[in-house]
Write an enzyme that holds these catalytic residues in place. Structure first.
Site, PDB file in Angstrom:
ATOM      1  N   LYS A 181     -53.044-109.641  28.956  1.00 58.42           N
ATOM      2  CA  LYS A 181     -52.071-108.579  28.777  1.00 58.42           C
ATOM      3  C   LYS A 181     -51.859-107.866  30.101  1.00 58.42           C
ATOM      4  O   LYS A 181     -52.751-107.179  30.598  1.00 58.42           O
ATOM      5  CB  LYS A 181     -52.521-107.557  27.736  1.00 58.42           C
ATOM      6  CG  LYS A 181     -51.370-106.583  27.396  1.00 58.42           C
ATOM      7  CD  LYS A 181     -51.811-105.309  26.770  1.00 58.42           C
ATOM      8  CE  LYS A 181     -52.258-104.267  27.742  1.00 58.42           C
ATOM      9  NZ  LYS A 181     -51.159-103.650  28.524  1.00 58.42           N
ATOM     10  N   GLU A 232     -64.052-103.954  35.715  1.00 63.01           N
ATOM     11  CA  GLU A 232     -63.855-103.534  37.106  1.00 63.01           C
ATOM     12  C   GLU A 232     -63.056-102.253  37.027  1.00 63.01           C
ATOM     13  O   GLU A 232     -61.882-102.271  36.690  1.00 63.01           O
ATOM     14  CB  GLU A 232     -63.125-104.643  37.873  1.00 63.01           C
ATOM     15  CG  GLU A 232     -63.348-104.540  39.371  1.00 63.01           C
ATOM     16  CD  GLU A 232     -62.320-103.673  40.027  1.00 63.01           C
ATOM     17  OE1 GLU A 232     -62.593-102.449  40.125  1.00 63.01           O
ATOM     18  OE2 GLU A 232     -61.272-104.163  40.416  1.00 63.01           O
ATOM     19  N   CYS A 250     -58.429 -99.228  43.405  1.00 65.99           N
ATOM     20  CA  CYS A 250     -59.680 -98.731  42.831  1.00 65.99           C
ATOM     21  C   CYS A 250     -60.742 -98.545  43.905  1.00 65.99           C
ATOM     22  O   CYS A 250     -61.582 -97.670  43.804  1.00 65.99           O
ATOM     23  CB  CYS A 250     -60.165 -99.668  41.742  1.00 65.99           C
ATOM     24  SG  CYS A 250     -60.134-101.384  42.242  1.00 65.99           S
ATOM     25  N   GLU A 288     -61.044 -89.612  40.571  1.00 64.53           N
ATOM     26  CA  GLU A 288     -60.182 -90.615  41.174  1.00 64.53           C
ATOM     27  C   GLU A 288     -58.734 -90.158  41.056  1.00 64.53           C
ATOM     28  O   GLU A 288     -58.247 -89.918  39.959  1.00 64.53           O
ATOM     29  CB  GLU A 288     -60.375 -91.952  40.455  1.00 64.53           C
ATOM     30  CG  GLU A 288     -59.668 -93.099  41.135  1.00 64.53           C
ATOM     31  CD  GLU A 288     -59.957 -94.440  40.466  1.00 64.53           C
ATOM     32  OE1 GLU A 288     -60.070 -94.472  39.233  1.00 64.53           O
ATOM     33  OE2 GLU A 288     -60.055 -95.448  41.192  1.00 64.53           O
TER      34      GLU A 288
END
Lengths: 476, 329, 274
Positions: free
Chosen positions: A182, A256, A290, A387
């Site tokens: 997806k 991850e 990331c 983040e």
């Protein structure tokens, strides 16, 4: 003044259809119980195409197709034949790389310079690398006859749409699994073009299935009882939810997730390259990375000098049309992400940090955020802990190597870190102590299919890339 | 060319008085990571300069060319022809700018001077026992004075690489300072003529590392060089983008430290318009518009000019030209 | 002549290199001995001890860790009869001893087998090496009490992790006796911490603890509890080793899996230039 004239890459190389179905069992099909979504160009808010939103029945259909392919074709194919399909796919990607790069920049907003020079070469390299493993698994160090897991459910993010697809699909197929993938709801188009490439490669039906959709589609996929493996790249919060949802199911899981990497600059750093590394660390892909070096830890004795150089360098960043070959900073991927960046930077200012951006006019339409640095940041600031996933750098200082390590590790994340110093033994001393899965010394944001990538702590578990990346898709 | 008259922010003038001070300073400069520097140069090389930007860049580049011939076979006739071309590179198009300078051996200076008299095109002469620099200092100084007296207003000297690589920085420094003095000017027997501008050739191809290029750049600037230049063109490795990047960073940092602006001249191996534009992009994004002028950036080249002229014609006419339509000299 | 009155042993917890009673003051009876019934607070204290030991243990040389694990085998060999007296079959003690020896040898080899140089397409030195994940909470298998315990603790610590292990609730005497072996084997205090009592009391605390990096659910028999613990572990994304079937053959070659599951791979890049 030397003004660069517009140098737009032609988008005529991309042939977009008005709407796309789901790719299930080798064919594009209409969704059975889903709706539709619009994928837009974040640089212009223009609708690029309408895409299907897969529902539970669609997910089920795709998982069944993958299971059939696993049992009837792919699972029985000798490794050398799986290898040849993967090599074939790698070659087609190379041949169609311009088309894929333009489409990626259109759908994602990233500069064509990056999709052309970074994403696409790495995508092809990843398929080449894992293609070669398909018939060498007994030599990979996982026993004499390691077995695939079965059907892999793969959910990928919007920041590197095609590259994340490659990181997921290439090792899965090499190991003998079949997949249902997806793509992210805002960036499904290159995955759909990849589906066409699978057709062009005559990949057996059902080996790769692409089910587009949003969060609910992803949830239905990872929770489907018929999948043996779940692989996810995305935010730590969603990763946590997935880890909870697969608990007790026995599905193998790799994650991850997010990061808040420290990029540590010592007083003896090669300063011009360090400044490039800082810029590349946080402004590459608009900071939608990331492993971005989002916390600059600079030794106090050179902080002023480094910041001055950094600001001068930031003045050269060219923000604008992602398809212009001279653009360095493209569009923020979505309105939602722009809102999050704004919220966190407003919190940074409210908490007393000072923000600075170079003079940088933003286009009127689309989603944009000027490259920004925050100084006067401490470990207690939200912008030093959370983040941001945008072109926003928090600058902190340190006095000693031990303090740098302590601050760098003082986060629940542990994906990546940077070290800049000309002293070799200090690099190794630091690298030993930094709790991060990837440590870039005197460089940053480098990737390679042979090099394992993945995090410590809340940045997830499992590794992608290299021999280690096979482990996620083998029953070992 | 005009020298910047900004007052010094840091007084580095004492450094040259002591070998120890000079060494400590040069070895205290930040290191250069080879891979990072080369990647940055390569990344700048991917800039796409089209249409109006390209036209602007081509005219700028033509004005920055030090049209050069440095052959044993150079004759008065050859250098006169070259100088004539320097004045009007494209005889068919008066809007085409003249080049920055003509660069020849000292013996050829008088013939070039005849042609360039009263023009804005500078006359550069290599000197100091070019290209090896392996001659006694007195001969190098005499070489320099002769060129200046014959009409050169720019001197392209070579540094003593042997001394540099052996770590005898003071020797290199003193030699540059002496040559600068020999370039004339008020009070040095220059007959009222302004002092010739001194370009210091580092011969980066022999320096082997970017750390050395950075140190040699600073050494040349500290000793009074007006320009730092990459190469003689006589060794296998001439100008490269990353070497030029390191030198541009050096002049940028030198100006920030002292207030004095120094020019940069890559020389050798720059043959195409595409090459030249890459350098201009690098200047633009490393040191900015202050250096985007023939006073501060030059190309040491010969065949580059014709390629620039061909591309210029293509932009104007939309038709690709051929080499037969441009003069060979 | 009256028979000598024997000195009985008190079976206490093993935390931070010491043998404290449960802070709760509770105990339960096993084979006529009182064994500490560890509380949630004991579990938290054990995590603190384990965390404090990480720096020294992970920072020790692989050679040193191997030496210490081999020393454990030596001590265990010498105490064979003590375990037999507790009802552990002699062959199981031998197998447990051999397992320490086997894992001891891995300390300085695993990085060579599980890491290495990566031939990246560019001028970079690139090397991957495994590192310990940190503090590992372990639910030891119920049986075999000694071999099962050794088989889950040794692979966790040989690479530099520290452990809080919930021993088999029904056979804790072997676990406490093993702790006595560990305490006399130069193993730094806190590297292995042993909790006795009910899994349902200690393991959920450990699985939820935010300063624990991994949970090994090997000894959890109830699938619902296992799933619940996995959910708790997700809160800070602990690495999870799932339960093994009750009929698992602990005498078989263990392979690398129990070590590698508790490792992080760190990849370091550096340019190659002059």
């Amino acid at each position: 003044m030397f003004e660069y004239a517009p140098a737009p890459e032609s988008r005529s190389v991309v042939d977009l259809k008005p709407s796309y179905g789901l790719f299930v069992d080798g064919k594009f099909v209409d969704p059975a119980d889903g709706g539709s979504l619009k994928s837009i160009n974040p640089a212009s808010e223009e609708v690029l195409a309408e895409i299907a939103e897969g529902g539970a029945q669609d997910v089920d259909r795709a998982v069944r197709a993958a299971r059939r392919a696993y049992e009837k074709t792919w699972g029985r194919l000798p490794g050398r034949d799986r290898a040849k399909y993967l090599f074939r796919i790698a070659r087609i990607i190379q041949e169609r790389s311009r088309e894929l790069a333009v489409l990626e920049s259109l759908d994602n907003g990233k500069p064509i310079r990056e999709s052309r020079d970074v994403d696409l070469p790495l995508v092809a390299a990843h398929f080449f690398y894992y293609a070669g493993w398909a018939d060498k698994l007994p030599h990979a160090g996982f026993g004499a006859d390691p077995q695939p897991l079965g059907v892999a459910a793969q959910v990928i993010p919007w920041n590197f749409p095609l590259l994340m697809l490659a990181w997921k699909i290439a090792p899965a197929l090499a190991a003998g699994n079949t997949v249902v993938l997806k793509p992210a709801e805002t960036t499904p188009l290159t995955a759909l073009l990849f589906a066409e490439i699978c057709q062009q490669a005559d990949l057996p039906a059902g080996v790769v299935n692409i089910v587009t959709g949003a969060g609910e589609t992803g949830r239905a996929l990872v929770e489907h009882a018929g999948v043996d493996k779940v692989a996810f790249t995305g935010s730590t919060d969603v990763g946590r939810a997935i880890a909870r949802s697969v608990a007790g199911s026995g599905k193998k899981l790799t994650l991850e997730l997010g990061g808040k990497a420290a990029n540590v600059v010592f007083d003896d750093a090669p300063v011009d390259q360090a400044v490039e590394g800082i810029v590349n660390g946080i402004f590459f892909n608009q900071g939608h990375v990331c492993c971005a070096g989002s916390r600059l830890l600079v030794q106090e004795s050179v902080a002023d000098q480094v910041l001055e150089s950094l600001k001068r360098r930031m003045g050269q960043l060219r923000l604008g049309d992602p398809l212009d070959k001279n653009t360095d900073i493209g569009a923020i991927n979505s309105a939602a992400q722009l809102t999050r960046i704004r919220e966190l930077t407003e919190a940074g200012a409210a908490e007393g940090a000072q923000s600075w951006s170079p003079p940088c006019p933003l286009p009127e339409r689309g989603f944009w955020f000027a490259p920004t640095i925050f100084t006067g940041v401490t470990q207690a600031h939200r912008i030093a802990r959370e983040e941001i996933f945008g072109p926003v750098l928090s600058v902190l200082t340190f006095r000693t190597p031990a303090e740098a390590v302590e601050k760098a590790n003082n986060t629940p994340y542990g994906l990546s870190a940077g070290i800049w110093t000309e002293k070799g033994s200090r690099i190794l001393w630091m690298a030993d102590r930094l709790r991060a899965g990837v440590v870039w010394a005197n460089t940053f944001n480098k990737f390679d299919p042979t090099s394992p990538f993945g995090g410590y702590k809340e940045s997830g578990y499992g590794r992608e890339g290299g021999r280690h990346g096979l482990e996620a898709y083998l029953d070992v | 060319m005009t020298a910047t008259a900004t007052s010094a922010r840091s007084d580095l003038s004492e450094l040259g008085r002591s070998e120890t001070a000079l060494r400590t300073f040069l070895h205290g400069l930040p290191g250069v990571d080879q891979v990072g520097a080369e990647q940055r140069a390569a990344q700048l090389g991917t800039r796409s300069i089209k249409t109006t930007a390209k036209a602007q860049a081509i005219d700028l580049a033509i004005g920055m060319v030090d049209l050069t011939t440095l052959e044993g076979a150079d004759t008065p006739g050859k250098v006169r022809a070259l100088a004539t071309k320097a004045l009007r590179p494209d005889p068919a198009d008066p809007s085409c700018p003249h080049v920055g300078a003509v660069c020849v051996y000292p013996a050829m200076v008088p013939y070039v001077a005849e042609v360039l008299r009263r023009s804005e095109v500078h006359l550069a002469s290599v000197a100091t026992s070019f290209p090896s620099g392996q001659a006694p200092l007195e001969i190098k100084l005499a070489d320099t004075r002769a060129a200046v007296e014959a009409g050169a207003d720019e001197i392209d000297m070579v540094i003593n690489r042997g001394a540099f690589l052996a770590g005898r920085y003071s020797e290199v420094y003193d030699e540059i300072a002496a040559v600068k003095e020999a370039c004339g000017g008020a009070g040095t027997g220059g007959q009222g003529r302004p002092r010739a501008h001194l370009k210091v050739i580092l011969e980066t191809g022999e320096l082997a590392t970017y750390d050395n290029v950075r140190r040699a750049s600073w050494l040349a600037m500290l000793a009074g060089g007006d320009f730092i230049k990459t190469s003689t063109g006589k060794v296998p490795v001439a100008a490269t983008l990353p070497v030029t990047l390191v030198m541009l960073e050096a002049v940028r940092d030198f100006r920030a430290a002292t207030g004095r602006q120094v020019g940069v001249k890559p020389a050798g191996g720059i043959k195409t318009t595409k090459d030249a534009i890459r350098y201009l992009v690098m200047v633009n994004e490393t040191v900015g518009p202050d250096w985007l002028h023939p006073d501060w950036f030059r190309f040491g080249a010969s065949s580059l000019l014709n390629d620039l002229l061909m591309q210029r014609t293509k932009l104007k006419t939309g038709v690709y030209a051929g080499p037969d339509y441009f003069t060979l000299d | 002549m009256s028979e000598r009155v024997t000195v009985r042993k008190t079976y206490k917890l093993f935390v931070g290199g010491k043998f404290p009673r449960s802070e709760s003051g509770r105990s339960y009876l096993v084979q006529d001995s009182n064994v500490s019934l560890a509380s949630r607070k004991d579990a938290r204290d054990a995590v603190v001890a384990a965390r404090a030991a990480v720096k020294g243990w992970a920072g020790a040389t692989a050679y040193n860790r191997g030496q210490i694990l081999y020393r454990v085998a030596e001590m265990l060999e010498g105490r064979r009869e003590q375990f037999v007296a507790l009802g552990v079959p002699g062959a199981e003690v031998d197998a447990a001893t051999d397992r320490w020896v086997w894992y001891a040898g891995w300390s300085d080899k695993l990085a060579q087998v599980y890491g290495g140089a990566n031939p990246v397409a560019g001028p970079y030195f690139n090397v991957s090496a495994p590192e310990p994940t940190g503090v590992v909470a372990v639910a030891a298998p119920e049986v075999p009490a000694l071999l099962g315990l050794v088989s889950v603790v040794a692979p966790a610590i040989v690479t530099g992790n520290t452990v809080v292990v919930a021993a088999s609730p029904t056979a804790p005497l072997a676990a406490v006796t093993l702790a006595e072996v560990l305490a006399t084997s130069d193993l730094p205090g806190g590297v292995v911490n042993v909790l006795t009592g009910r899994l349902s009391e200690t393991v959920p605390t450990l699985a939820a603890h935010m300063d624990v990096n991994a949970v090994d659910l090997t000894g959890v028999r109830d699938p619902e509890l296992a799933a619940e613990l996995e959910v708790k572990a997700a809160e800070n994304l602990k690495r999870v080793l799932r339960p093994v079937p009750a009929d698992h053959d602990w005498s078989a070659d263990p392979g690398l899996r129990r070590m590698t599951a508790l490792l992080e791979t760190k990849t370091v890049w550096h340019p190659k230039g002059v």
